[in-house]
Design a protein around this motif. Structure first.
Motif, PDB file in Angstrom:
ATOM      1  N   VAL A 445      46.743  40.744 -16.381  1.00  0.00           N
ATOM      2  CA  VAL A 445      47.267  41.924 -15.213  1.00  0.00           C
ATOM      3  C   VAL A 445      47.986  41.668 -13.988  1.00  0.00           C
ATOM      4  N   LEU A 446      47.175  40.497 -13.559  1.00  0.00           N
ATOM      5  CA  LEU A 446      47.793  39.590 -12.521  1.00  0.00           C
ATOM      6  C   LEU A 446      48.979  38.815 -13.245  1.00  0.00           C
ATOM      7  N   ALA A 447      49.913  37.908 -13.936  1.00  0.00           N
ATOM      8  CA  ALA A 447      50.706  37.961 -14.127  1.00  0.00           C
ATOM      9  C   ALA A 447      51.699  39.193 -14.314  1.00  0.00           C
ATOM     10  N   GLU A 448      51.614  39.620 -15.019  1.00  0.00           N
ATOM     11  CA  GLU A 448      52.576  41.555 -15.190  1.00  0.00           C
ATOM     12  C   GLU A 448      52.691  41.726 -13.487  1.00  0.00           C
ATOM     13  N   LEU A 449      51.971  42.075 -12.865  1.00  0.00           N
ATOM     14  CA  LEU A 449      51.615  41.740 -11.321  1.00  0.00           C
ATOM     15  C   LEU A 449      52.813  40.973 -10.781  1.00  0.00           C
ATOM     16  N   MET A 450      52.308  39.968 -10.923  1.00  0.00           N
ATOM     17  CA  MET A 450      53.260  38.339  -9.931  1.00  0.00           C
ATOM     18  C   MET A 450      54.954  38.132 -10.840  1.00  0.00           C
ATOM     19  N   ILE A 492      46.278  27.228 -14.042  1.00  0.00           N
ATOM     20  CA  ILE A 492      46.001  26.725 -12.957  1.00  0.00           C
ATOM     21  C   ILE A 492      44.316  27.720 -12.501  1.00  0.00           C
ATOM     22  N   ALA A 493      43.284  28.587 -13.435  1.00  0.00           N
ATOM     23  CA  ALA A 493      42.441  28.954 -13.500  1.00  0.00           C
ATOM     24  C   ALA A 493      42.050  27.687 -14.054  1.00  0.00           C
ATOM     25  N   ARG A 494      42.958  27.224 -15.775  1.00  0.00           N
ATOM     26  CA  ARG A 494      41.868  25.502 -15.478  1.00  0.00           C
ATOM     27  C   ARG A 494      41.647  24.707 -15.710  1.00  0.00           C
ATOM     28  N   ALA A 495      42.718  24.343 -14.016  1.00  0.00           N
ATOM     29  CA  ALA A 495      42.762  23.303 -13.981  1.00  0.00           C
ATOM     30  C   ALA A 495      42.140  23.401 -12.891  1.00  0.00           C
ATOM     31  N   SER A 496      42.198  24.349 -12.099  1.00  0.00           N
ATOM     32  CA  SER A 496      41.067  24.506 -11.320  1.00  0.00           C
ATOM     33  C   SER A 496      39.595  23.864 -11.065  1.00  0.00           C
ATOM     34  N   LEU A 513      34.661  32.947 -11.078  1.00  0.00           N
ATOM     35  CA  LEU A 513      35.517  33.471  -9.524  1.00  0.00           C
ATOM     36  C   LEU A 513      36.110  34.044  -9.299  1.00  0.00           C
ATOM     37  N   ARG A 514      36.483  32.202  -8.887  1.00  0.00           N
ATOM     38  CA  ARG A 514      36.378  31.285  -7.364  1.00  0.00           C
ATOM     39  C   ARG A 514      37.896  30.725  -8.229  1.00  0.00           C
ATOM     40  N   ALA A 515      37.968  30.208  -9.712  1.00  0.00           N
ATOM     41  CA  ALA A 515      38.846  30.656 -10.366  1.00  0.00           C
ATOM     42  C   ALA A 515      40.082  31.481 -10.025  1.00  0.00           C
ATOM     43  N   MET A 516      39.645  32.736 -10.105  1.00  0.00           N
ATOM     44  CA  MET A 516      40.054  33.888 -10.750  1.00  0.00           C
ATOM     45  C   MET A 516      40.511  34.768  -9.239  1.00  0.00           C
ATOM     46  N   GLN A 517      40.135  34.320  -8.150  1.00  0.00           N
ATOM     47  CA  GLN A 517      40.429  34.451  -6.802  1.00  0.00           C
ATOM     48  C   GLN A 517      41.316  33.517  -6.636  1.00  0.00           C
ATOM     49  N   LEU A 518      41.555  32.717  -6.213  1.00  0.00           N
ATOM     50  CA  LEU A 518      42.851  32.212  -6.230  1.00  0.00           C
ATOM     51  C   LEU A 518      44.061  32.492  -7.342  1.00  0.00           C
ATOM     52  N   CYS A 519      43.712  32.932  -8.095  1.00  0.00           N
ATOM     53  CA  CYS A 519      44.835  33.249  -8.828  1.00  0.00           C
ATOM     54  C   CYS A 519      44.820  34.214  -8.118  1.00  0.00           C
ATOM     55  N   ALA A 520      44.805  34.953  -7.800  1.00  0.00           N
ATOM     56  CA  ALA A 520      44.930  36.424  -6.845  1.00  0.00           C
ATOM     57  C   ALA A 520      45.414  36.834  -6.168  1.00  0.00           C
ATOM     58  N   LYS A 521      44.978  35.337  -5.586  1.00  0.00           N
ATOM     59  CA  LYS A 521      45.955  34.930  -4.090  1.00  0.00           C
ATOM     60  C   LYS A 521      47.723  34.610  -4.823  1.00  0.00           C
ATOM     61  N   LEU A 522      47.040  33.663  -5.613  1.00  0.00           N
ATOM     62  CA  LEU A 522      49.225  33.855  -6.174  1.00  0.00           C
ATOM     63  C   LEU A 522      49.781  35.000  -6.509  1.00  0.00           C
ATOM     64  N   ALA A 523      49.197  35.167  -7.136  1.00  0.00           N
ATOM     65  CA  ALA A 523      49.561  36.769  -7.964  1.00  0.00           C
ATOM     66  C   ALA A 523      51.003  37.101  -6.546  1.00  0.00           C
ATOM     67  N   ILE A 524      50.173  37.395  -5.770  1.00  0.00           N
ATOM     68  CA  ILE A 524      50.497  38.761  -4.799  1.00  0.00           C
ATOM     69  C   ILE A 524      51.337  38.035  -3.945  1.00  0.00           C
ATOM     70  N   ALA A 525      51.544  37.085  -3.972  1.00  0.00           N
ATOM     71  CA  ALA A 525      52.437  35.748  -2.756  1.00  0.00           C
ATOM     72  C   ALA A 525      53.292  35.661  -3.471  1.00  0.00           C
ATOM     73  N   GLY A 526      54.059  36.369  -4.378  1.00  0.00           N
ATOM     74  CA  GLY A 526      55.098  36.038  -5.954  1.00  0.00           C
ATOM     75  C   GLY A 526      56.812  36.037  -4.727  1.00  0.00           C
ATOM     76  N   TYR A 595      39.512  40.917  -7.081  1.00  0.00           N
ATOM     77  CA  TYR A 595      39.293  39.267  -6.777  1.00  0.00           C
ATOM     78  C   TYR A 595      38.923  39.108  -4.872  1.00  0.00           C
ATOM     79  N   LEU A 596      40.029  39.814  -4.115  1.00  0.00           N
ATOM     80  CA  LEU A 596      40.717  39.740  -2.717  1.00  0.00           C
ATOM     81  C   LEU A 596      39.751  40.632  -1.970  1.00  0.00           C
ATOM     82  N   PHE A 597      38.857  41.305  -2.487  1.00  0.00           N
ATOM     83  CA  PHE A 597      38.019  42.356  -1.424  1.00  0.00           C
ATOM     84  C   PHE A 597      37.360  42.856  -2.058  1.00  0.00           C
ATOM     85  N   GLY A 598      36.151  42.380  -3.182  1.00  0.00           N
ATOM     86  CA  GLY A 598      35.161  42.109  -3.533  1.00  0.00           C
ATOM     87  C   GLY A 598      35.090  43.481  -4.292  1.00  0.00           C
ATOM     88  N   GLY A 599      35.784  44.263  -4.460  1.00  0.00           N
ATOM     89  CA  GLY A 599      35.380  45.119  -5.892  1.00  0.00           C
ATOM     90  C   GLY A 599      34.723  47.035  -4.253  1.00  0.00           C
TER      91      GLY A 599
END
Length: 622
Positions: A445-450, A492-496, A513-526, A595-599
Motif C-alpha cells: 500500500v505504501l509503495a502504491e501511495l508513493m 530500506i525496511a530490510r536494511a533498517s 514497527l520502527r522500520a515501517m514508520q521510516l517507510c511511511a515517512k519516506l512514502a509520503i515525502a515522495g 505508522y505516523l499517528f499510532g492508529g
C-alpha cells in the motif's frame, strides 16, 4: 553406496551455541532451494544428531540419526517430493558438516561474548559474508579497541560539563526557558551515562540502536531517523553482488530535504571516515567519465562506495542544460552502467553506488522536483523539520567547545560500525530479513501511495466553445508504476532491521514497527511539500465535517488556490475519494495513520484540534 542425483546445494550460515546445565550446539544450514536445516547435538560426545528440516511452507520434519543411512531414511520419510529424489546427496552434504562440527563450533567465544539463551529457529543463526563467524566477531573486537578509550573520555567529559551547565542554569533563576533547558540537559546526561555503562563493559563495537537513542535525546527524533536512513541506504549497496550475477535489485538512493541549518551535513558526516564513503561537493558532466581514456573518471571512485553530496545546490545553480545532463547521468549510474560516446571513442564503466544528497526545501521545489519525477524518481526523499523547542536547545549545546570532541569521537565510532557493516553484511543476509505478512501487505500500500505521489501534472485553462465559459482544470500527465517504489521501500525496511541489530547478527533480523514508520515517512515525502502536508492534515483530521481545501489553506498557512490545486491533484490520482469534505481513500488512510499517528484516527479518536475554520468557504479556482 551409490551416489544419488545431484540435489540442492547446502551452504552453512554460521554457528550458534548456548550453555545451560548441559551444552547444546545448533548448526543452521541452508539449501539453495530455500529449505532450512537445523542440526542439534547434545554434548560433545553425543552419538546421535537431531535434524529439523523446515520446508518453504514452514512444515518441520524431525530426524534423529547416527550415520548417513539413517539420515537418508529420515529424509525419505519426510514425504517431500522436492527432497526425496536427492536424499543421498543431501545426506552426504549434511554429514560433511557433522563430521567437522568441532572445528566449526564457536561456542565458548559466543557464549562468553553474549551470554546467550535458547531462542526460536529464526534466532539460531549468525549470517556472515563468508560463513566465518569467528572472523567477523574478531573484526568487531579489533575495530572497537582503538576507539573505546577516547570515546569513554569524551563522553564522561561531556557528562561532567553538562552537569556544570545544569547547575549554572538553575542558579540563574527558575524561568520556564532555563528550566526546560536544564531538563533537556538532564535527559542528555542520563542517556550518556547509560551509554558509558554499556560501552565500558563491552569488548566489541556497541549496537547501533544504542547510538541512535543518544542522537534521539541530544538532537531530535528526526535527526536519529536521518542517521539511521543514511546508514541503511548505504548498506543497500550490498544488494548487488556482481560475483554472483546479482545486479537487478538496485541500491536505494536518498535525497534529504530540509530547511537550512537543519544538521543535514553534520549527520551525513557521521559516516565520512569510512573508506566506503566518497564525498563530492560539485561535479561537471564530463567529470563522471572524461573523453580522454588516460584520465580517471569519477565513476571509478564512486564504484562500490557511498557517494555523499552534502549540498546539491552547486548543481542546481548550473546552466539548466548542464543540471539536467547531470541528472540524466545519475539516472544511468543508478542502473549500474554508464556508457559515453565521445570524439575520442566510446568509454563505459560499471558503477554500483549509493548517492545520498542534501538540499534545502526551496531549491528542491523549484529546481529538482520536476525533473526528478519526470525522469522517474531514483531517489527516496526524506523531509524533516527540527521542532522549534528542540533547535533552541541544540544551538546552545553546539556552542560549547567540548561538544566538538564528542561529535568527532561519535563520527569515528559510527564510521567504524558502517565500515564493519559494509564488510560483513551480504546479499543473503539482507534478503533473509523476516517480514511479517501484515507488514508486507502494508508495504504494498505504501509503495502504491508513493508511486501516485510521484505525479506530474499541469494546469490547463481553456474556454468551453458552447458556453464561452472559462474552464480551469488539473491534468495528470504521469505518475509512477509502483514496481520501483516497492523495491525501494522493501530494501530500506530490510536494511533498517539489519542496521539496528548491528554489529551482532544473532538470528535473522526482522522488519519491525520502527522500520515501517521510516517507510511511511519516506512514502509520503515522495514529491511536493504541498501534497505531503495536505495529505497528512487530511489523515490527521479525517472525518471532520469542516475538512475542506479552504480549511486546510488556513491551517497550513498557504493560499486557497494552492490548497484547491493540490487537493485536486490528490483526488485525480486516487488518493482522495472526495474533496468537499476531504475524504482519504481508507486503504491509504489507515496505513498512514497506523505508522505516523499510532492508529488513533482509524480507532475513531480523530479530532479537529489544529484546524482553522474559514470565514467563508467559497469555491475557489484551481
Amino acid at each position: 553406496m551409490s551416489a544419488g542425483p545431484e540435489g540442492p546445494q547446502i551452504r552453512r550460515v554460521g554457528v550458534y551455541a548456548v550453555r545451560e546445565r548441559v551444552t547444546y550446539k545448533y548448526l543452521p544450514l541452508f539449501t539453495d532451494n530455500g529449505y532450512k536445516i537445523l542440526l542439534e547435538r547434545k554434548g560433545r560426545g553425543a552419538r546421535k544428531v537431531r535434524a529439523s528440516i523446515i520446508s518453504l511452507t514452514n512444515n518441520i520434519c524431525h530426524i534423529e540419526f547416527a550415520n548417513e543411512e539413517e539420515l537418508i531414511d529420515g529424509i525419505n520419510r519426510c514425504n517431500d517430493n522436492r527432497l526425496t529424489p536427492f536424499a543421498e546427496s543431501l545426506a552426504n552434504a549434511v554429514m560433511s558438516y557433522v563430521r567437522n562440527w568441532d572445528e566449526m563450533a564457536l561456542m565458548n567465544r559466543i557464549v562468553r561474548l553474549y551470554s546467550l539463551t535458547p531462542k526460536l529457529f529464526n534466532s539460531l543463526t549468525v549470517p556472515t559474508q563468508q560463513s566465518e563467524s569467528l572472523r567477523e566477531l574478531n573484526g568487531a573486537i579489533e575495530a572497537w579497541e582503538p576507539i573505546k578509550n577516547r570515546l569513554l573520555d569524551d563522553v564522561m567529559g561531556t557528562v561532567k560539563e553538562l552537569r556544570m551547565i545544569v547547575g549554572s542554569s538553575m542558579s540563574l533563576g527558575t524561568n520556564k526557558e532555563l528550566k526546560d533547558f536544564a531538563d533537556y540537559l538532564t535527559e542528555c546526561i542520563s542517556k550518556l551515562q547509560m551509554f558509558v555503562e554499556l560501552i565500558s563493559s563491552s569488548n566489541t563495537l556497541p549496537k547501533l540502536d544504542i547510538i541512535l537513542e543518544v542522537f534521539r535525546v541530544m538532537f531530535s527524533e528526526e535527526i536519529a531517523d536521518l542517521l539511521e536512513l543514511i546508514i541503511a541506504c548505504g548498506l543497500t549497496l550490498r544488494y548487488v553482488d556482481r560475483s554472483r550475477g546479482i545486479i537487478n535489485n538496485r541500491p536505494v538512493w536518498l535525497l534529504i530535504v530540509s530547511e537550512p541549518s537543519s544538521l543535514k551535513t553534520t549527520t551525513m558526516n557521521m559516516i565520512s571516515k569510512s573508506p566506503y564513503v566518497l564525498i563530492i561537493n560539485d561535479v561537471t558532466p564530463a567529470a563522471f567519465l572524461p573523453a580522454d581514456p588516460n584520465q580517471r573518471g569519477l565513476v571509478e571512485d564512486m564504484h562500490n562506495r557511498v557517494t555523499l553530496i552534502p549540498s546539491l545546490s552547486p548543481i542546481a545553480e548550473k546552466k539548466e542544460t548542464d543540471a539536467r545532463e547531470i541528472l540524466s547521468i545519475l539516472e544511468s549510474i543508478y542502473d549500474g552502467y554508464y556508457p559515453r560516446a565521445t570524439a575520442m571513442g566510446r568509454r563505459e564503466a560499471i558503477v554500483d553506488t549509493v548517492v545520498i544528497g542534501a538540499l534545502t526545501t526551496e531549491i528542491f521545489e523549484t529546481k529538482f522536483q520536476e525533473p526528478l519525477i519526470a525522469y522517474g524518481s531514483r531517489f527516496l526523499i526524506y523531509r524533516y523539520a527540527i521542532p522549534s523547542t528542540r533547535w533552541r536547545f541544540i544551538s546552545k549545546l553546539l556552542q560549547y567547545p567540548w561538544i566538538s570532541s564528542l561529535m568527532s569521537s561519535l563520527r569515528t565510532l559510527i564510521s567504524s560500525i558502517f565500515t564493519y557493516l559494509m564488510e560483513s553484511v551480504t546479499t543473503d543476509l539482507l534478503n533473509a530479513v523476516v517480514i511479517p505478512p501484515s507488514y508486507e501487505r502494508d508495504l504494498d500500500v505504501l509503495a502504491e501511495l508513493m508511486a501516485r505521489l510521484r505525479v506530474c501534472f499541469h494546469r490547463r485553462i481553456f474556454y468551453d466553445p458552447s458556453s464561452g465559459s472559462r474552464i480551469d482544470e488539473i491534468e495528470i500527465t504521469q505518475y509512477d508504476i509502483p514496481i520501483r517504489a516497492r523495491m525501494q521501500l522493501l530494501n530500506i525496511a530490510r536494511a533498517s532491521a539489519v542496521v539496528r541489530s548491528a554489529p551482532r547478527f544473532l538470528g535473522y533480523p526482522m522488519v519491525d514497527l520502527r522500520a515501517m514508520q521510516l517507510c511511511a515517512k519516506l512514502a509520503i515525502a515522495g514529491s511536493s511539500k504541498y501534497l505531503r502536508d495536505i495529505l497528512l492534515e487530511s489523515v490527521k483530521h479525517a472525518g471532520a465535517a469542516n475538512l475542506t481545501p479552504a480549511t486546510l489553506a488556513l491551517t497550513l498557512k498557504i493560499s486557497k488556490q494552492t490548497a484547491y490545486r493540490y487537493t485536486e491533484v490528490l483526488y485525480r490520482v486516487g488518493i482522495l475519494i472526495d474533496t468537499s469534505p476531504i475524504l482519504v481513500d481508507p486503504k491509504y488512510l489507515c496505513v498512514i495513520d497506523r505508522y505516523l499517528f499510532g492508529g488513533r484516527v482509524c480507532r475513531g479518536e480523530n479530532s479537529t484540534e489544529g484546524l482553522v475554520a474559514p470565514a467563508n468557504d467559497d469555491n475557489m479556482p484551481i
